[in-house]
Design a protein around this motif. Structure first.
Motif, PDB file in Angstrom:
ATOM      1  N   TYR A   1      93.594  51.627  -9.046  1.00 18.13           N
ATOM      2  CA  TYR A   1      95.052  51.930  -9.051  1.00 18.13           C
ATOM      3  C   TYR A   1      95.377  53.071  -9.962  1.00 18.13           C
ATOM      4  O   TYR A   1      94.632  53.560 -10.982  1.00 18.13           O
ATOM      5  CB  TYR A   1      95.874  50.832  -9.754  1.00 18.13           C
ATOM      6  N   ILE A   2      96.156  54.071  -9.659  1.00 13.32           N
ATOM      7  CA  ILE A   2      96.915  55.032 -10.671  1.00 13.32           C
ATOM      8  C   ILE A   2      98.430  54.801 -10.697  1.00 13.32           C
ATOM      9  O   ILE A   2      98.884  54.586  -9.664  1.00 13.32           O
ATOM     10  CB  ILE A   2      96.723  56.646  -9.883  1.00 13.32           C
ATOM     11  N   THR A   3      98.734  54.583 -11.824  1.00  9.00           N
ATOM     12  CA  THR A   3     100.272  54.284 -12.144  1.00  9.00           C
ATOM     13  C   THR A   3     100.908  55.430 -12.861  1.00  9.00           C
ATOM     14  O   THR A   3     100.066  56.333 -13.650  1.00  9.00           O
ATOM     15  CB  THR A   3     100.201  53.041 -13.134  1.00  9.00           C
ATOM     16  N   ARG A   4     102.101  55.697 -12.577  1.00  8.13           N
ATOM     17  CA  ARG A   4     102.752  56.780 -13.274  1.00  8.13           C
ATOM     18  C   ARG A   4     104.213  56.388 -13.785  1.00  8.13           C
ATOM     19  O   ARG A   4     105.047  55.694 -12.692  1.00  8.13           O
ATOM     20  CB  ARG A   4     103.136  58.005 -12.038  1.00  8.13           C
ATOM     21  N   SER A   5     104.280  56.218 -14.851  1.00  8.06           N
ATOM     22  CA  SER A   5     105.530  56.097 -15.535  1.00  8.06           C
ATOM     23  C   SER A   5     105.984  56.688 -16.569  1.00  8.06           C
ATOM     24  O   SER A   5     105.064  57.785 -17.324  1.00  8.06           O
ATOM     25  CB  SER A   5     105.551  54.382 -15.546  1.00  8.06           C
ATOM     26  N   VAL A   6     107.332  56.596 -17.347  1.00  2.00           N
ATOM     27  CA  VAL A   6     107.694  57.450 -18.389  1.00  2.00           C
ATOM     28  C   VAL A   6     106.945  57.091 -19.739  1.00  2.00           C
ATOM     29  O   VAL A   6     106.491  57.767 -20.378  1.00  2.00           O
ATOM     30  CB  VAL A   6     109.018  57.173 -18.505  1.00  2.00           C
ATOM     31  N   GLU A   7     106.635  55.798 -19.886  1.00  2.00           N
ATOM     32  CA  GLU A   7     105.890  55.235 -21.174  1.00  2.00           C
ATOM     33  C   GLU A   7     104.759  54.510 -20.372  1.00  2.00           C
ATOM     34  O   GLU A   7     104.674  53.717 -19.402  1.00  2.00           O
ATOM     35  CB  GLU A   7     106.889  54.431 -21.993  1.00  2.00           C
ATOM     36  N   LEU A   8     103.591  54.144 -21.334  1.00  2.00           N
ATOM     37  CA  LEU A   8     102.499  53.640 -20.891  1.00  2.00           C
ATOM     38  C   LEU A   8     103.087  51.813 -20.698  1.00  2.00           C
ATOM     39  O   LEU A   8     103.818  51.527 -21.457  1.00  2.00           O
ATOM     40  CB  LEU A   8     101.394  53.478 -21.962  1.00  2.00           C
ATOM     41  N   PRO A   9     102.516  51.217 -19.692  1.00  2.00           N
ATOM     42  CA  PRO A   9     102.717  49.919 -19.453  1.00  2.00           C
ATOM     43  C   PRO A   9     102.170  48.944 -20.384  1.00  2.00           C
ATOM     44  O   PRO A   9     100.832  49.161 -20.869  1.00  2.00           O
ATOM     45  CB  PRO A   9     102.336  49.536 -17.893  1.00  2.00           C
TER      46      PRO A   9
ATOM     47  N   LEU B   1      98.214  54.591  -5.519  1.00  2.00           N
ATOM     48  CA  LEU B   1      99.253  55.133  -6.366  1.00  2.00           C
ATOM     49  C   LEU B   1     100.444  54.199  -6.329  1.00  2.00           C
ATOM     50  O   LEU B   1     101.159  53.967  -5.405  1.00  2.00           O
ATOM     51  CB  LEU B   1      99.581  56.510  -5.701  1.00  2.00           C
ATOM     52  N   LEU B   2     100.790  53.729  -7.745  1.00  5.18           N
ATOM     53  CA  LEU B   2     101.914  52.959  -8.045  1.00  5.18           C
ATOM     54  C   LEU B   2     103.206  53.656  -8.482  1.00  5.18           C
ATOM     55  O   LEU B   2     102.683  54.267  -9.707  1.00  5.18           O
ATOM     56  CB  LEU B   2     101.516  51.780  -8.747  1.00  5.18           C
ATOM     57  N   THR B   3     104.436  54.003  -7.957  1.00  7.07           N
ATOM     58  CA  THR B   3     105.234  54.590  -8.747  1.00  7.07           C
ATOM     59  C   THR B   3     106.398  53.751  -8.610  1.00  7.07           C
ATOM     60  O   THR B   3     107.574  53.825  -8.108  1.00  7.07           O
ATOM     61  CB  THR B   3     105.510  56.046  -7.604  1.00  7.07           C
ATOM     62  N   ILE B   4     106.301  52.689  -9.513  1.00  2.00           N
ATOM     63  CA  ILE B   4     107.130  51.470  -9.476  1.00  2.00           C
ATOM     64  C   ILE B   4     107.545  51.254 -10.938  1.00  2.00           C
ATOM     65  O   ILE B   4     108.395  50.360 -11.378  1.00  2.00           O
ATOM     66  CB  ILE B   4     106.405  50.173  -8.865  1.00  2.00           C
ATOM     67  N   GLY B   5     107.247  52.273 -12.052  1.00  2.00           N
ATOM     68  CA  GLY B   5     107.931  52.031 -13.441  1.00  2.00           C
ATOM     69  C   GLY B   5     106.591  50.986 -13.838  1.00  2.00           C
ATOM     70  O   GLY B   5     105.720  50.989 -13.377  1.00  2.00           O
ATOM     71  N   GLN B   6     107.015  50.869 -15.335  1.00  4.09           N
ATOM     72  CA  GLN B   6     105.972  50.078 -16.008  1.00  4.09           C
ATOM     73  C   GLN B   6     105.996  48.731 -16.254  1.00  4.09           C
ATOM     74  O   GLN B   6     105.546  48.104 -17.009  1.00  4.09           O
ATOM     75  CB  GLN B   6     105.842  50.880 -17.381  1.00  4.09           C
ATOM     76  N   LEU B   7     107.257  48.348 -15.563  1.00  3.19           N
ATOM     77  CA  LEU B   7     107.623  46.733 -15.876  1.00  3.19           C
ATOM     78  C   LEU B   7     107.051  45.926 -14.929  1.00  3.19           C
ATOM     79  O   LEU B   7     107.398  44.461 -15.173  1.00  3.19           O
ATOM     80  CB  LEU B   7     109.130  46.690 -16.209  1.00  3.19           C
ATOM     81  N   GLU B   8     106.826  46.142 -13.757  1.00  2.00           N
ATOM     82  CA  GLU B   8     106.417  45.531 -12.565  1.00  2.00           C
ATOM     83  C   GLU B   8     104.948  45.485 -12.073  1.00  2.00           C
ATOM     84  O   GLU B   8     104.632  45.370 -11.101  1.00  2.00           O
ATOM     85  CB  GLU B   8     107.507  45.605 -11.467  1.00  2.00           C
ATOM     86  N   LEU B   9     104.121  45.814 -12.964  1.00  4.00           N
ATOM     87  CA  LEU B   9     102.644  45.981 -12.719  1.00  4.00           C
ATOM     88  C   LEU B   9     101.981  44.418 -12.639  1.00  4.00           C
ATOM     89  O   LEU B   9     100.615  44.592 -12.074  1.00  4.00           O
ATOM     90  CB  LEU B   9     101.790  46.767 -13.520  1.00  4.00           C
TER      91      LEU B   9
END
Length: 255
Positions: free
Chosen positions: A158-166, A139-147
């Protein structure tokens, strides 16, 4: 309230955090202050207070100095995210050049508890490397800009969680668009439904996103913690919006 509010303190709040919003809302109807709330504009629908607001960069240190002088700003309040190192560095340099005060609102970093399984790393590339070669569910909870760093470790799911799609994401990646804060029950459900064995997150501190660490503790999930970058010291530093507000009141009363 002081008797003379004809010359309010001009403030520039560099925001984008919950603490910045709390401070800004406390200033909304206070005639002692003339605040401007500024956000970087990295999300399309940012939360904004009922103040004069601006979105976007200033044009580096020279542009920020020019803006401060044109506005007659007395105090810059750096209430940005702990990982917004460039903005904090620019704010410190611009405040020094323009001759105004710099107040930093910086929440304390998280520290591990005895039951936690943390590994601290200095940056995202190190976090991706720390995952190792054996495939994991991350699980990546680092925002959408540093993937992008995790594109170098494509063996993991991976599972990512962010306000907007990366725009950039690693392969084998499910992207969730959600805005916090999240409750402990939400985080436990997320970890269990996706069979997460490793959480990668930033040491942002604060209570708004701490539930994921509590959930990881309960589930025995390893945490790879990316530590904060170094930022310049401010003239004044506080850990809470309430303390920042009290300091502003002192500045106002002492004028």
């Amino acid at each position: 309230m002081p008797e003379d509010t004809r010359h309010p303190l001009k403030l520039l709040i560099l925001g984008g955090t919950g603490e910045a919003m709390e401070l800004a809302r406390a200033l909304e109807d206070d005639a002692r202050y003339d605040p401007v709330y500024s956000v970087a504009g990295r999300t399309s629908n940012p939360r904004l207070p009922d103040l004069r607001c601006r979105t976007g960069g200033f044009g580096g240190i020279p542009g920020l100095v020019e803006w401060i002088r044109a506005e007659g700003t007395h105090i810059i309040i750096d209430a940005t995210h702990p990982f917004a190192a460039r903005i904090s560095a620019n704010a410190a340099a611009a405040a020094d050049q323009a001759g105004c005060k710099l107040l930093a609102l910086r929440r304390p970093a998280w520290t591990p508890e005895p039951e936690d399984h943390w590994r601290s790393v200095p940056h995202m590339a190190a976090a991706a490397q720390a995952l190792g070669e054996t495939p994991k569910r991350v699980l990546l909870t680092i925002g959408q800009l540093e993937l992008a760093a995790f594109c170098q470790a494509p063996q993991h799911h991976y599972i990512t969680r962010s306000v907007e799609l990366p725009e950039t994401r690693p392969p084998h990646c499910l992207c969730l668009t959600q805005r916090g804060p999240f409750q402990l029950e939400d985080e436990l459900t997320l970890l269990n439904e996706h069979h997460i064995d490793t959480l990668v997150t930033k040491n942002s501190g604060g209570e708004a996103t701490q539930a994921k660490l509590q959930a990881a503790r309960q589930c025995g999930v390893e945490v790879i913690m990316v530590e904060r970058p170094a930022v310049p010291r401010a003239n004044h530093e506080t850990a809470t919006p309430q303390a920042a507000l009290a300091l502003l009141h002192q500045f106002s009363a002492g004028r």
